[in-house]
Scaffold this motif. Structure first.
Motif, PDB file in Angstrom:
ATOM      1  N   PHE A 157       5.820   5.131 -10.737  1.00  0.00           N
ATOM      2  CA  PHE A 157       5.844   4.281  -9.545  1.00  0.00           C
ATOM      3  C   PHE A 157       5.033   3.002  -9.755  1.00  0.00           C
ATOM      4  O   PHE A 157       5.462   1.911  -9.348  1.00  0.00           O
ATOM      5  CB  PHE A 157       5.312   5.058  -8.340  1.00  0.00           C
ATOM      6  CG  PHE A 157       5.345   4.276  -7.057  1.00  0.00           C
ATOM      7  CD1 PHE A 157       6.535   3.742  -6.582  1.00  0.00           C
ATOM      8  CD2 PHE A 157       4.187   4.072  -6.333  1.00  0.00           C
ATOM      9  CE1 PHE A 157       6.565   3.005  -5.401  1.00  0.00           C
ATOM     10  CE2 PHE A 157       4.202   3.350  -5.148  1.00  0.00           C
ATOM     11  CZ  PHE A 157       5.403   2.815  -4.680  1.00  0.00           C
ATOM     12  N   ILE A 158       3.888   3.119 -10.401  1.00  0.00           N
ATOM     13  CA  ILE A 158       3.076   1.931 -10.665  1.00  0.00           C
ATOM     14  C   ILE A 158       3.820   0.965 -11.582  1.00  0.00           C
ATOM     15  O   ILE A 158       3.775  -0.258 -11.395  1.00  0.00           O
ATOM     16  CB  ILE A 158       1.710   2.337 -11.251  1.00  0.00           C
ATOM     17  CG1 ILE A 158       0.868   3.007 -10.147  1.00  0.00           C
ATOM     18  CG2 ILE A 158       0.968   1.133 -11.831  1.00  0.00           C
ATOM     19  CD1 ILE A 158      -0.419   3.632 -10.638  1.00  0.00           C
ATOM     20  N   ALA A 159       4.540   1.504 -12.556  1.00  0.00           N
ATOM     21  CA  ALA A 159       5.364   0.651 -13.426  1.00  0.00           C
ATOM     22  C   ALA A 159       6.399  -0.107 -12.610  1.00  0.00           C
ATOM     23  O   ALA A 159       6.713  -1.269 -12.885  1.00  0.00           O
ATOM     24  CB  ALA A 159       6.045   1.502 -14.492  1.00  0.00           C
ATOM     25  N   GLU A 160       6.941   0.544 -11.576  1.00  0.00           N
ATOM     26  CA  GLU A 160       7.938  -0.117 -10.713  1.00  0.00           C
ATOM     27  C   GLU A 160       7.350  -1.297  -9.951  1.00  0.00           C
ATOM     28  O   GLU A 160       8.080  -2.215  -9.577  1.00  0.00           O
ATOM     29  CB  GLU A 160       8.533   0.887  -9.730  1.00  0.00           C
ATOM     30  CG  GLU A 160       9.445   1.911 -10.358  1.00  0.00           C
ATOM     31  CD  GLU A 160      10.678   1.300 -11.004  1.00  0.00           C
ATOM     32  OE1 GLU A 160      11.118   0.215 -10.569  1.00  0.00           O
ATOM     33  OE2 GLU A 160      11.196   1.897 -11.958  1.00  0.00           O
ATOM     34  N   MET A 161       6.050  -1.290  -9.720  1.00  0.00           N
ATOM     35  CA  MET A 161       5.425  -2.426  -9.053  1.00  0.00           C
ATOM     36  C   MET A 161       5.569  -3.683  -9.898  1.00  0.00           C
ATOM     37  O   MET A 161       5.951  -4.754  -9.404  1.00  0.00           O
ATOM     38  CB  MET A 161       3.946  -2.134  -8.782  1.00  0.00           C
ATOM     39  CG  MET A 161       3.690  -0.985  -7.829  1.00  0.00           C
ATOM     40  SD  MET A 161       1.916  -0.609  -7.678  1.00  0.00           S
ATOM     41  CE  MET A 161       1.978   0.857  -6.638  1.00  0.00           C
ATOM     42  N   VAL A 162       5.288  -3.559 -11.192  1.00  0.00           N
ATOM     43  CA  VAL A 162       5.388  -4.712 -12.093  1.00  0.00           C
ATOM     44  C   VAL A 162       6.845  -5.105 -12.298  1.00  0.00           C
ATOM     45  O   VAL A 162       7.200  -6.287 -12.289  1.00  0.00           O
ATOM     46  CB  VAL A 162       4.709  -4.401 -13.438  1.00  0.00           C
ATOM     47  CG1 VAL A 162       4.826  -5.589 -14.387  1.00  0.00           C
ATOM     48  CG2 VAL A 162       3.238  -4.038 -13.220  1.00  0.00           C
ATOM     49  N   LEU A 163       7.718  -4.115 -12.457  1.00  0.00           N
ATOM     50  CA  LEU A 163       9.138  -4.405 -12.637  1.00  0.00           C
ATOM     51  C   LEU A 163       9.742  -5.021 -11.380  1.00  0.00           C
ATOM     52  O   LEU A 163      10.616  -5.889 -11.454  1.00  0.00           O
ATOM     53  CB  LEU A 163       9.890  -3.123 -13.003  1.00  0.00           C
ATOM     54  CG  LEU A 163       9.642  -2.617 -14.425  1.00  0.00           C
ATOM     55  CD1 LEU A 163      10.134  -1.185 -14.578  1.00  0.00           C
ATOM     56  CD2 LEU A 163      10.323  -3.516 -15.444  1.00  0.00           C
ATOM     57  N   GLY A 164       9.287  -4.570 -10.210  1.00  0.00           N
ATOM     58  CA  GLY A 164       9.757  -5.165  -8.960  1.00  0.00           C
ATOM     59  C   GLY A 164       9.352  -6.627  -8.855  1.00  0.00           C
ATOM     60  O   GLY A 164      10.120  -7.479  -8.388  1.00  0.00           O
ATOM     61  N   TYR A 165       8.136  -6.911  -9.293  1.00  0.00           N
ATOM     62  CA  TYR A 165       7.660  -8.303  -9.325  1.00  0.00           C
ATOM     63  C   TYR A 165       8.523  -9.131 -10.269  1.00  0.00           C
ATOM     64  O   TYR A 165       8.877 -10.276  -9.966  1.00  0.00           O
ATOM     65  CB  TYR A 165       6.201  -8.297  -9.782  1.00  0.00           C
ATOM     66  CG  TYR A 165       5.534  -9.653  -9.834  1.00  0.00           C
ATOM     67  CD1 TYR A 165       5.424 -10.447  -8.701  1.00  0.00           C
ATOM     68  CD2 TYR A 165       4.966 -10.107 -11.019  1.00  0.00           C
ATOM     69  CE1 TYR A 165       4.778 -11.674  -8.750  1.00  0.00           C
ATOM     70  CE2 TYR A 165       4.325 -11.335 -11.087  1.00  0.00           C
ATOM     71  CZ  TYR A 165       4.236 -12.108  -9.943  1.00  0.00           C
ATOM     72  OH  TYR A 165       3.597 -13.334 -10.003  1.00  0.00           O
TER      73      TYR A 165
END
Length: 510
Positions: A228-236
């Protein structure tokens, strides 16, 4: 969203906390069922309830080996992937920070901003199962429906498909970029904000650095939390890509993203190439880069939407009356498509065939040799290969078993970083010979030895140290293990459904 699953972005903060504190979310690495983490996580969570972490600890980042790393060889040679069991105190603390009501509201609002452009679709947010299946099974099912099947459908609308992914994604994430993603880069880099722990982005950054001896490159792999934390950067990255594309006259496109894998659909190949260029610029700004060997374009959207190994397996002869010839077909496929999802499925079907037999006409040792060679070159198959070996051992005289096991052990000493493999070897040898020794610390723990898994020197609270000392081995379950590994120990899906694409049961490929 399918009625069998729900995105965690649609859950309340307390519901997300419950999800992330489940044993299945804490450890997504395939381990035998006598490895249990539920009690450990629950006891640590109780100790942190209503307390300030800084009052219970010193500085974790000053210590090495705070997390525990399970080494997994990737190719039977020198490439390897580290899976990590995050220190339970830091894991639980980070979950509690993220699921604070105010922080969770900020995070969900930020993800809403990431997804404003409906032409860029993120399909890899962790999901919670609403069915009898595991959360991980529903995650894979979600990929199959929303990525592969949707990609095939898009062949009706688009003529071109470009695919690419990010190199060494988990190991490359710059931890400061998490704060950029959640608070904008401009805000996070202000002098008075860089170390402001009131920002949840900085709290996440701090926790990860504490886990990794102060390192700012890379995040641990092996849990739903880090996914989920990885998705934060990918979402950005999605947001920044959207801004670049919208500054042009490119409108006829659609991007499906599953974690770091991108599928770019378009009708004008130049538009697709321009989008890849923009994506490269965005990821470079985040300290990331694409894998050129996996960047490819196709004007056959339907065929390109299905993984090559899957198509190849469909076209191969699936079985033979002879068990050895059947396995050699699988072995040949493994040489062409190492570590492929189709290989795991083929081996599961082989296991199912073998498990129905009460006696074996063929000599089992040559079959064992083929299975070991597949596992040797394809670490993704360790669990299912172990299950197959356990069944084959049941057809061998007791006097021959130890010698064969020793040969298998010796073969795997020739390659480095096989801790994960040793765990599964122990699973099949323990019910037969409980005196066989393995170097992997998790194996020593299962054998009853006192082994340090996490470095706890930085914990000052005695009660918290006691909670961390909770055993992760269910010794009763271990003692009751059948010598033949049952399917439910390694198969992801519990429930069988009607045939899909000519398969006897739903097999999902990632």
């Amino acid at each position: 969203m399918d009625d069998t699953r729900k995105s965690i972005l649609n859950l309340t903060a307390s519901e997300v906390r419950d999800f992330l504190l489940k044993a299945e979310s804490y450890c997504s690495v395939d381990l035998p069922p006598y490895f249990v983490f539920g009690d450990l996580i629950a006891k640590v969570n109780t100790q942190l309830e209503g307390k300030t972490l800084n009052d219970l600890i010193q500085s974790p980042r000053d210590c090495e080996d705070v997390n525990y790393t399970i080494l997994n060889n990737k190719d039977g040679k020198y490439a390897w992937r580290p899976f990590q069991l995050i220190h339970p105190v830091l894991y639980v603390s980070l979950v509690r920070q993220i699921t604070d009501d105010n922080n969770w509201q900020l995070i969900t609002e930020r993800f809403s901003e990431f997804s404003q452009n409906k032409k860029i679709r993120c399909l890899s947010i962790p999901v919670i199962s609403l069915s009898e299946e595991k959360d991980r099974a529903e995650q894979v099912s979600h990929w199959w429906h929303e990525v592969e099947q949707r990609s095939i459908e898009l062949g009706l609308e688009y003529d071109c498909l470009l695919e690419t992914d990010i190199t060494d994604w988990y190991g490359a994430i710059y931890t400061h970029s998490i704060a950029w993603a959640l608070h904008t880069k401009t805000e996070a880099k202000k002098k008075n904000k860089r170390n402001d722990l009131c920002l949840i982005g900085n709290q996440i950054d701090k926790h990860i650095q504490d886990m990794r001896h102060g390192q700012t490159n890379g995040i641990p792999q092996g849990s739903a939390l880090m996914d989920f934390i990885a998705e934060m950067v990918l979402g950005y990255a999605d947001l920044k890509l959207s801004e670049k594309v919208q500054s042009t006259n490119i409108t006829d496109y659609l991007i499906l993203r599953y974690r770091d894998d991108y599928r770019i659909f378009c009708n004008n190949p130049r538009d697709g190439e321009q989008i890849v260029k923009f994506l490269t610029e965005v990821t470079i700004s985040l300290g990331l880069k694409f894998n050129p060997s996996k960047t490819k374009a196709s004007d056959d959207v339907v065929r390109a939407s299905i993984k090559k190994d899957k198509i190849a397996w469909f076209s191969r002869k699936k079985s033979e009356k002879s068990l050895q010839k059947h396995l050699l077909i699988i072995h040949d496929h493994a040489l062409d498509f190492p570590n492929a999802g189709s290989l795991s499925v083929a081996l599961q079907d082989y296991y199912n065939r073998l498990s129905r037999l009460s006696r074996l006409i063929e000599e089992p040792v040559p079959i064992i040799s083929i299975v070991v060679d597949i596992a040797y070159r394809n670490p993704r198959t360790y669990a299912v290969c172990a299950a197959i070996l356990s069944k084959l051992f049941s057809f061998i005289d007791e006097s021959r078993k130890r010698g064969i096991i020793e040969k298998i052990q010796h073969k795997f000493t020739k390659i480095p970083n096989t801790g994960h493999l040793q765990v599964w070897l122990q699973r099949i040898t323990q019910p037969i010979f409980d005196d066989i020794e393995y170097e992997e610390p998790l194996c020593k723990l299962a054998s009853g030895e006192s082994v340090l898994i996490w470095n706890n020197d930085w914990i000052s609270s005695k009660d918290l140290k006691t909670a961390v000392a909770t055993t992760i081995i269910d010794h009763q379950k271990l003692s009751e293990m059948n010598s033949v590994v049952p399917a439910d120990e390694f198969e992801l899906f519990y429930m069988k459904v009607p045939a899909v694409s000519g398969l006897s049961s739903l097999r999902l490929w990632r």
